[in-house]
Design a protein around this motif. Structure first.
Motif, mmCIF file in Angstrom:
data_model
loop_
_atom_site.group_PDB
_atom_site.id
_atom_site.type_symbol
_atom_site.label_atom_id
_atom_site.label_comp_id
_atom_site.label_asym_id
_atom_site.label_seq_id
_atom_site.Cartn_x
_atom_site.Cartn_y
_atom_site.Cartn_z
ATOM 1 N N PRO A 106 -9.615 -8.195 -10.975
ATOM 2 C CA PRO A 106 -9.190 -6.886 -11.951
ATOM 3 C C PRO A 106 -10.118 -6.347 -12.776
ATOM 4 C CG PRO A 106 -7.783 -8.861 -11.661
ATOM 5 C CD PRO A 106 -9.008 -9.153 -10.870
ATOM 6 N N GLN A 107 -11.274 -7.141 -13.025
ATOM 7 C CA GLN A 107 -12.177 -6.959 -14.143
ATOM 8 C C GLN A 107 -13.641 -5.768 -13.554
ATOM 9 O OE1 GLN A 107 -11.976 -9.742 -12.686
ATOM 10 N NE2 GLN A 107 -13.765 -10.974 -12.693
ATOM 11 N N THR A 108 -13.463 -5.729 -12.103
ATOM 12 C CA THR A 108 -14.600 -4.844 -11.467
ATOM 13 C C THR A 108 -14.165 -3.390 -11.449
ATOM 14 O OG1 THR A 108 -14.046 -5.834 -9.438
ATOM 15 C CG2 THR A 108 -15.660 -7.062 -10.794
ATOM 16 N N PRO A 109 -15.233 -2.404 -11.246
ATOM 17 C CA PRO A 109 -14.703 -1.120 -10.790
ATOM 18 C C PRO A 109 -14.086 -1.042 -9.702
ATOM 19 C CG PRO A 109 -17.057 -1.433 -10.789
ATOM 20 C CD PRO A 109 -16.499 -2.664 -11.310
ATOM 21 N N ALA A 110 -12.909 -0.488 -9.547
ATOM 22 C CA ALA A 110 -12.156 -0.229 -8.152
ATOM 23 C C ALA A 110 -11.354 1.097 -8.229
ATOM 24 C CB ALA A 110 -11.481 -1.616 -7.901
ATOM 25 N N PRO A 111 -11.089 1.838 -7.110
ATOM 26 C CA PRO A 111 -10.065 2.873 -7.329
ATOM 27 C C PRO A 111 -8.863 2.403 -7.429
ATOM 28 C CG PRO A 111 -11.752 3.169 -5.659
ATOM 29 C CD PRO A 111 -11.811 1.601 -5.937
ATOM 30 N N GLY A 112 -7.905 3.336 -7.691
ATOM 31 C CA GLY A 112 -6.442 2.920 -7.837
ATOM 32 C C GLY A 112 -5.793 4.296 -7.367
ATOM 33 N N PRO A 113 -4.421 3.981 -7.072
ATOM 34 C CA PRO A 113 -3.784 2.719 -7.324
ATOM 35 C C PRO A 113 -3.995 1.940 -6.102
ATOM 36 C CG PRO A 113 -2.175 4.455 -6.328
ATOM 37 C CD PRO A 113 -3.493 5.312 -6.767
ATOM 38 N N ARG B 124 0.651 11.291 4.530
ATOM 39 C CA ARG B 124 1.884 11.087 5.446
ATOM 40 C C ARG B 124 2.298 9.730 5.458
ATOM 41 N NH1 ARG B 124 -2.334 13.887 7.650
ATOM 42 N NH2 ARG B 124 -1.884 15.642 9.183
ATOM 43 N N MET B 125 1.689 8.960 4.872
ATOM 44 C CA MET B 125 2.358 7.584 4.672
ATOM 45 C C MET B 125 2.709 7.072 3.067
ATOM 46 S SD MET B 125 1.995 7.126 7.766
ATOM 47 C CE MET B 125 2.517 5.334 7.743
ATOM 48 N N PRO B 126 3.693 6.271 2.987
ATOM 49 C CA PRO B 126 3.954 5.883 1.742
ATOM 50 C C PRO B 126 2.778 5.502 0.743
ATOM 51 C CG PRO B 126 5.574 4.804 3.392
ATOM 52 C CD PRO B 126 4.294 5.212 4.110
ATOM 53 N N PRO B 127 2.932 5.918 -0.579
ATOM 54 C CA PRO B 127 1.772 5.800 -1.384
ATOM 55 C C PRO B 127 1.739 4.238 -1.602
ATOM 56 C CG PRO B 127 3.656 6.638 -2.447
ATOM 57 C CD PRO B 127 4.150 6.532 -1.296
ATOM 58 N N ALA B 128 0.415 4.028 -2.169
ATOM 59 C CA ALA B 128 -0.138 2.830 -2.557
ATOM 60 C C ALA B 128 0.645 2.450 -4.055
ATOM 61 C CB ALA B 128 -1.627 2.471 -2.781
ATOM 62 N N ARG B 129 1.271 1.490 -3.958
ATOM 63 C CA ARG B 129 1.946 0.840 -5.111
ATOM 64 C C ARG B 129 1.014 -0.081 -5.998
ATOM 65 N NH1 ARG B 129 7.143 -0.753 -1.548
ATOM 66 N NH2 ARG B 129 5.170 -1.840 -0.325
ATOM 67 N N ASP B 130 0.671 0.486 -7.118
ATOM 68 C CA ASP B 130 -0.422 -0.479 -7.814
ATOM 69 C C ASP B 130 0.424 -1.799 -8.243
ATOM 70 O OD1 ASP B 130 -2.247 -1.786 -9.767
ATOM 71 O OD2 ASP B 130 -3.252 0.269 -9.625
ATOM 72 N N ASN B 131 -0.259 -3.066 -7.588
ATOM 73 C CA ASN B 131 0.458 -4.251 -8.229
ATOM 74 C C ASN B 131 -0.636 -5.329 -8.600
ATOM 75 O OD1 ASN B 131 -0.998 -4.910 -5.571
ATOM 76 N ND2 ASN B 131 0.980 -5.775 -4.877
ATOM 77 N N VAL B 132 -1.842 -4.803 -8.700
ATOM 78 C CA VAL B 132 -3.008 -5.921 -9.201
ATOM 79 C C VAL B 132 -2.302 -6.580 -10.321
ATOM 80 C CG1 VAL B 132 -5.325 -6.037 -9.934
ATOM 81 C CG2 VAL B 132 -4.345 -4.537 -8.367
ATOM 82 N N ARG B 133 -1.889 -5.799 -11.533
ATOM 83 C CA ARG B 133 -1.474 -6.719 -12.693
ATOM 84 C C ARG B 133 -0.384 -7.715 -12.339
ATOM 85 N NH1 ARG B 133 -2.576 -5.891 -17.765
ATOM 86 N NH2 ARG B 133 -3.577 -3.774 -17.059
#
Length: 436
Positions: free
Chosen positions: A322-329, A412-421
């Motif tokens: 969680p504390q490192t740079p990463a794209p989202g969601p 085309r596909m269901p979007p990513a659902r951000d659940n990291v937290r």
């Protein structure tokens, strides 16, 4: 082809790897008898302890008309010995296709032929290792270990699916990034640790233009390397000083271009900004635990939340930090508890999307490609994984490759659902990779 043998003669055969109704390879060429010759010992460049076999050419292999793809040359000596030579007939373009990227820099990094690799020297010590390794030498062991373990099964699966495919290597993306233009997907295979900054930049640019990315292994894009050409201009050397990067004379005039880990200074750039996950540890052996059962990646597998697959996580693993740079969601779809060197942690499979519509999936385990063979007659070195695991990994990989072959996944596909937290209620802690 450059061959050294004590046998009086040998023959060479070339096989293209694919599906071929389950045969998994097709003979495309066979040589006549070639006279054997024992070539001189390789030389060792003292400054970087680089082994180089400056041999004379034995014979030529006529590749005209061969389809692009992954090949194995098999050398059969009259003495009964046998050896493989992996070779990629690369594609000029991947427009509209899924591009399989073979990790030849990583093959070379671990290659101990001549008693030296980027990990150890002749005495087996890290301090005597090579600081640069040359493609001008054979591969050790059977000649194709890394390809056979971490890449071949993925090639067979992709060819079986019948999606449009293209082939290249990480070195060739560095040299000629135009192959990426218009690709639907770029697939990094099972052990793809060593990248140049240029390769990383070009793949990131492709993602941001709508090309999906798949990382089928772990520890991907971890080491930052430099490629050096010969006098002819062809790239033949992989440079990586690692922890001794300050000793690299190249840094005198290029202070921001070290050959150490991407996440380390100077010019720190954690791999998670591309892969979504971060390498954490080695070695481990743990069950793979499903977290997001309703995700489209797992469609048709029948898995339920907390279902597990023994031994699928290993031997190296990645996780979301969680504390490192990463794209989202960012959506964690598998969250697998493990113990590595006495420390409890997790391995994560993760999926994220970017504004271009590209989707990115990372398995978080180095055993994913090996698991494609679990429970089959190829089940020789895949760590006790069973047929149930093989079926699960195969179906999930098929889902990803088919969906990504249709174009930018987020469209085309269901979007990513951000659940990291919700998965990580606290910051995780990373550990640095060691070379032993």
């Amino acid at each position: 082809m450059y061959v050294s043998t004590t046998a009086p003669g040998f023959r060479a055969s070339a096989y293209r790897i694919g599906w071929y109704g389950g045969a998994q390879a097709r003979l495309v060429w066979r040589s006549g008898r070639v006279a054997g010759r024992h070539q001189h010992r390789p030389r060792l460049k003292s400054g970087t302890r680089t082994v180089q076999a400056d041999w004379e050419r034995t014979t030529a292999v006529p590749t005209g008309g061969w389809p692009e793809g992954a090949y194995l040359l098999r050398l059969d000596a009259e003495s009964g010995h046998q050896r493989y030579v992996p070779m990629i007939v690369r594609s000029a373009s991947a427009s509209g296709k899924t591009l399989l990227v073979h990790a030849v820099a990583t093959w070379q990094a671990y290659n101990r032929w001549g008693d030296y690799s980027l990990y150890e020297g002749k005495d087996g010590g890290y301090g005597s290792r090579s600081l640069a390794v040359s493609f001008d030498r054979p591969y050790d062991k059977n000649g194709a270990e890394k390809f056979m373990v971490y890449e071949r099964a993925a090639v067979v699966l992709a060819e079986r699916l019948g999606i449009p495919l293209a082939y290249t290597t990480g070195v060739d993306i560095h040299r000629a990034p135009s192959v990426l233009r218009g690709a639907t997907t770029v697939v990094s295979l099972g052990h793809d640790e060593y990248w140049t900054p240029e390769q990383r930049r070009y793949v990131t640019r492709a993602r941001d233009a709508g090309t999906n990315l798949v990382f089928l292994g772990a520890n991907t894009c971890f080491r930052r390397v430099r490629l050096e050409p010969l006098e002819t201009g062809s790239v033949r050397t992989v440079v990586c000083y690692k922890s001794d990067y300050k000793d690299d004379p190249y840094l005198v005039n290029h202070p921001t271009m070290p050959t150490n880990d991407f996440r380390s200074p100077p010019a720190a750039q954690p791999e998670s900004s591309l892969t979504g996950v971060l390498y954490e540890g080695y070695p481990t052996d743990a069950p793979y635990v499903v977290h997001g059962t309703d995700h489209w990646i797992f469609a048709g597998t029948g898995v339920k939340r907390r279902d597990s697959f023994d031994h699928l996580v290993g031997v190296e693993y990645d996780r979301v930090m969680p504390q490192t740079p990463a794209p989202g969601p960012m959506e964690i779809v598998a969250h697998s508890p493990l113990v590595c060197k006495g420390r409890s942690s997790h391995s994560d499979s993760a999926y994220y999307t970017v504004p271009s519509g590209a989707g990115v999936f990372a398995t978080g385990t180095m055993r994913w490609v090996e698991a494609l063979m679990a429970g089959t007659r190829e089940n020789g070195g895949n760590h006790g994984m069973d047929a149930r695991t093989g079926a699960f990994v195969t179906r999930a990989t098929e889902n990803v490759l088919r969906a990504f072959a249709a174009g930018p996944a987020a469209k085309r596909m269901p979007p990513a659902r951000d659940n990291v937290r919700s998965v990580y209620g606290h910051n995780g802690h990373t550990t640095e990779k060691t070379d032993r």
